[in-house]
Scaffold this motif. Structure first.
Motif, mmCIF file in Angstrom:
data_model
loop_
_atom_site.group_PDB
_atom_site.id
_atom_site.type_symbol
_atom_site.label_atom_id
_atom_site.label_comp_id
_atom_site.label_asym_id
_atom_site.label_seq_id
_atom_site.Cartn_x
_atom_site.Cartn_y
_atom_site.Cartn_z
ATOM 1 N N SER A 143 45.696 27.215 64.053
ATOM 2 C CA SER A 143 45.400 28.033 64.798
ATOM 3 C C SER A 143 43.201 28.169 64.010
ATOM 4 C CB SER A 143 45.591 29.890 64.565
ATOM 5 O OG SER A 143 45.666 29.571 63.530
ATOM 6 N N ILE A 144 42.005 29.308 64.423
ATOM 7 C CA ILE A 144 40.663 28.855 64.026
ATOM 8 C C ILE A 144 40.545 29.889 64.574
ATOM 9 C CG2 ILE A 144 39.195 28.247 64.399
ATOM 10 C CD1 ILE A 144 39.708 25.429 65.001
ATOM 11 N N THR A 145 41.716 30.792 63.494
ATOM 12 C CA THR A 145 41.562 32.608 63.039
ATOM 13 C C THR A 145 39.948 33.533 63.300
ATOM 14 O OG1 THR A 145 41.931 32.931 61.294
ATOM 15 C CG2 THR A 145 44.009 32.923 62.624
ATOM 16 N N TYR A 146 39.038 32.491 62.806
ATOM 17 C CA TYR A 146 37.954 33.326 62.104
ATOM 18 C C TYR A 146 37.094 32.469 62.616
ATOM 19 C CZ TYR A 146 35.969 37.330 60.103
ATOM 20 O OH TYR A 146 35.072 38.807 59.661
ATOM 21 N N ASN A 147 36.125 32.512 63.909
ATOM 22 C CA ASN A 147 35.117 32.145 64.144
ATOM 23 C C ASN A 147 34.103 32.810 64.786
ATOM 24 O OD1 ASN A 147 33.775 29.422 65.199
ATOM 25 N ND2 ASN A 147 34.588 29.800 67.820
ATOM 26 N N MET A 148 33.679 33.390 64.012
ATOM 27 C CA MET A 148 32.560 33.853 63.812
ATOM 28 C C MET A 148 30.929 33.837 63.655
ATOM 29 S SD MET A 148 32.906 37.993 62.235
ATOM 30 C CE MET A 148 33.996 38.886 63.450
ATOM 31 N N ILE A 149 30.010 34.600 64.255
ATOM 32 C CA ILE A 149 28.386 34.399 63.967
ATOM 33 C C ILE A 149 28.520 36.308 63.672
ATOM 34 C CG2 ILE A 149 26.271 34.674 65.382
ATOM 35 C CD1 ILE A 149 27.108 31.827 66.655
ATOM 36 N N ASN A 150 27.842 36.113 62.904
ATOM 37 C CA ASN A 150 27.215 37.458 62.676
ATOM 38 C C ASN A 150 25.924 37.520 62.594
ATOM 39 O OD1 ASN A 150 26.285 39.992 60.990
ATOM 40 N ND2 ASN A 150 28.157 40.706 60.334
ATOM 41 N N ASP A 151 24.700 38.106 63.679
ATOM 42 C CA ASP A 151 23.465 38.207 63.353
ATOM 43 C C ASP A 151 23.520 39.236 63.352
ATOM 44 O OD1 ASP A 151 24.201 37.617 65.705
ATOM 45 O OD2 ASP A 151 22.134 38.571 66.031
#
Length: 451
Positions: A143-151
């Motif tokens: 799994s790719i549990t964290y695939n996040m953009i935070n801007d």
């Protein structure tokens, strides 16, 4: 209510209430977080916030403090009343200062308008592409549990009754990836990230390759015989340790006897190969800024130069106490917090050897690629640390196997004094109270507890 009118009215009422000098600090922030999981938008958050803090010297003695998230006329009386009450209960003898301003402020770029206006659909499309790429790269990806953009886009404004009126705007993208790999019930994870203020500079393809390769490389990891080993700290690990000890450079901690660097100015505290820089003008730096939280112009400085401690980080109060110039390191984590001290973009200067050359120069040792429990496993007063870690064993200049279930322990100043070589692969970790970076470093020996 117009902010100029608000500030003018606040200062007028403040003077009548007994405040001789006053300051306002306004922070406005727009944030967006998007996480994609299994080709769906797993979480999506939008937030806009704004707040104002008010400081004032009450009866020319103590600095009162108050704050509000509502900037209109109805809050002015409350701000003054709470700052008065706050000033009356303070019983320390520290001298607080409302700053008249620096002679010059450097004109630096902290804001990328194009990156602020990237459509949500484009960010989601990007995240889905990277996730699909990761699933296709290796069949063992669980799994790719964290695939996040935070801007986030942030504006800071400081104004006071001495005529200071400053503001700047900045923005930042944080991209984070966390991947689980499974092979015959052996599950390993890896986590990497990137920080930039330019959406077009995100390197998701490289990041997903790196994070999967790292997780796969740890499959089958076992412990190692306890002993004293030459140790290489990968750049991000070295930066994390420096970040955890960043408070030892704060003059406030020094003055309160809470830093192991007390009384060490002008003394050697690291190997002569070590120079640590604080650079508020660094291009693409997460903490690049023209002035600090008190309106003092920021400046480039070498905190440790060739192993010698040259300065502490100062705000106005600590600089006045030590009779030195402030260093532009006053910091507020939020509009509603008191002025503290923090680095801007702080890093260990690079050496000449590549990451691979550091490994090749090691006859028998360890390469550490992650540590856990940093903030509970170290003592900033003594410099001692003891944390769990994992990485690889090195034999005859080559990585031979993954290693986990080990604890590394030592003293941070002794570690800095014990540096054998410094790499040229400078990397910064996620910004926290400062943006901290380091190249990979090799230390001559460190205690490792394993089997």
């Amino acid at each position: 209510m117009d902010k100029k009118k608000f500030i003018k009215l606040l200062f007028e009422k403040g003077r009548k209430a007994g405040f001789a000098e006053m300051e306002i600090y306004i922070s406005s922030q727009k944030k967006q977080n998007i996480n994609v999981y299994n080709d769906d938008v797993d979480s999506f958050e939008n937030s806009v916030s704004e707040g104002l803090s008010f400081r004032g010297l009450y009866n020319n003695k103590k600095m009162g403090f108050s704050y509000t998230e509502k900037i209109d006329e109805s809050t002015i009386d409350m701000l003054i009343r709470e700052a008065m009450e706050n000033a009356k209960v303070l019983d320390n003898d520290d001298i607080d200062i409302i700053y008249e301003g620096s002679k010059e402020y450097k004109d630096i770029v902290t804001y990328n308008k194009q990156s602020e206006n990237v459509p949500v659909e484009e960010k989601i499309k990007y995240l889905k592409q990277i996730e699909n790429m990761g699933q296709e790269l290796d069949s063992r990806v669980k799994s790719i549990t964290y695939n996040m953009i935070n801007d986030a886009t942030k504006s800071i404004m400081i104004a006071n009754t001495k005529g200071l009126n400053l503001k700047y705007k900045s923005n930042l993208y944080k991209y984070e990836l966390d991947v689980d790999i499974e092979d015959h019930e052996d599950v390993k994870s890896a986590y990497r990230y990137q920080v930039t203020n330019d959406f077009t500079k995100l390197k998701g393809q490289k990041l997903i390759n790196d994070v999967i390769s790292e997780a796969v490389s740890m499959l089958g990891a076992t412990s190692i015989q306890s002993g004293i080993y030459p140790v290489i700290f990968r750049s991000d690990v070295s930066a994390s340790i420096l970040d955890a000890f960043a408070s030892i450079f704060s003059a406030d901690k020094v003055q309160k006897n809470m830093s192991l660097l007390k009384g060490k100015l002008g003394e050697q505290v690291a190997d002569t190969k070590v120079t640590i820089v604080d650079d508020p003008f660094m291009k693409d730096g997460a903490f690049t800024r023209p002035f600090d939280a008190e309106g003092v112009a920021t400046k480039y400085k070498k905190i440790i130069k060739k192993g010698i401690l040259t300065t502490y980080f100062h705000n106005l109060k600590t600089a006045n106490k030590d009779n030195v110039q402030p260093t532009g390191n006053a910091y507020k984590t939020s509009f509603n917090t008191a002025v503290d001290i923090a680095p801007t973009n702080m890093y260990i200067e690079i050496g000449k050897k590549s990451y691979d050359e550091l490994i090749q120069s090691t006859k028998k040792g360890l390469l550490i690629i992650d540590v856990q429990g940093l903030h509970s496993g170290l003592n900033p007063i003594s410099g001692d640390f003891s944390v769990s870690a994992y990485g690889y064993e090195i034999i005859d200049g080559k990585i031979t196997r993954p290693v986990n279930q080990i604890t590394i322990a030592g003293n941070y100043i002794e570690l800095l004094m014990n540096i054998e070589d410094i790499g040229n692969d400078l990397e910064f970790i996620l910004p926290h109270n400062g943006y901290v970076g380091s190249p990979s470093i090799k230390v001559k020996s460190l205690s490792v507890a394993g089997q």
